[in-house]
Design an enzyme around this catalytic site. Structure first.
Site: not given
Ligand code: DGL
Length: 267
Positions: A10-11, A43, A73-75, A152, A184-186
């Site tokens: 992931d990023s 992103g 990561c979606n992006t 975050e 999105c991961t978050h």
């Protein structure tokens, strides 16, 4: 080969939501996780840059002799997955297909909202994947760039998060969405607040759980599952290490992380 680890990248540390879901569904798997914390966020970056970073992330995981890779990561999935699949022979899975299939598993699903980073929304990867699988869908993509920093900062329960979500989601609710894709991961960490804000009949589909389910099916199909008696392990590598990233990692994984190591990318 079955004993080899799975690689996820992931990023940053958000992809640990996917790791958690994989550990729940596939407890025998050894996992190597790479978070590109030195270059997060992806992103807001250009497709070319994301493809370049994703390529380095994959090379790092291949150096760990992984049997399959998950782009958590979606992006990165949106911009880099097709190219990575062409370039490498190892099975590479992304988060978009599983999320889209889970959304469309409900035959009643007609009006879908997608929330994601700007990069993911602009790529139209989700919109295309949905439209290819079902005609007549009404799809609304909404970039929600303020959500990653809110999560975050651990402001998932904060009044500011409610205000931001209200203004992002208001137009989607007005359009009568029946399904919201959390692309999105978050965003799994925002589910309690989303449940308070959205009408009760809006279905939430998050890419972490759906990706883990998809991975189980793929590993079964490819005969790559780890032996059931194996006690799965987790190794975390980050391209930038700091106390803050370590604390964030624990919050996203919601489990002890073990020792986190530094990854050198692009060498
Ligand atoms: N991991 C990214 C995603 O799922 C979100 C954070 C970023 O922008 O890098 O799209």
């Amino acid at each position: 080969m079955n004993d080899a680890p799975l690689g996820l990248f992931d990023s940053g540390v958000g992809g640990l939501t996917v790791v958690r879901a994989v550990q729940d569904i596939l407890p025998s798997e050894n996992i190597v996780y790479l978070g590109d914390t030195a270059r997060v966020p992806y992103g807001s970056k250009s497709p070319e840059t994301i493809r370049h970073f994703a390529d380095e992330d994959v090379r790092f995981l291949l150096s760990k002799e992984v049997k399959a890779i998950v782009v958590a990561c979606n992006t990165a999935t949106a911009h880099a997955l097709p190219g990575l699949r062409e370039q490498y022979r190892v099975p590479i899975l992304g988060v978009i297909e599983p999320g889209v299939e889970a959304a469309l598993a409900d035959p009643q699903c007609e009006r879908i909202g997608i929330i994601a980073t700007r990069g993911t929304i602009r790529s139209h990867a989700y919109q295309h994947a949905l439209a290819q699988r079902r005609t007549g869908l009404i799809i609304h993509g909404q970039a929600t760039p303020l959500l990653v920093p809110l999560v975050e900062e651990d402001w998932t329960d904060h009044e500011a998060a409610r205000l931001v979500l209200d203004s992002y989601l208001g137009p989607l609710v007005e359009k009568g969405i029946d399904t919201l894709l959390l692309a999105c991961t978050h965003y799994p960490l925002l589910i309690p607040m989303l449940r308070q804000i959205l009408p009760a009949d809006v279905r939430l589909v998050d890419s972490a759980t759906t990706c883990a389910e998809h991975l189980r099916k793929e590993l079964t199909r490819l005969d790559l599952l780890a032996p059931v008696e194996n006690q799965g392990s987790l190794e975390i590598f980050l391209s930038d290490l700091s106390d803050e990233f370590e604390a964030l990692s624990r919050r996203f994984l919601r489990r002890p992380t073990g020792r986190i190591r530094r990854a050198i990318l692009g060498s």
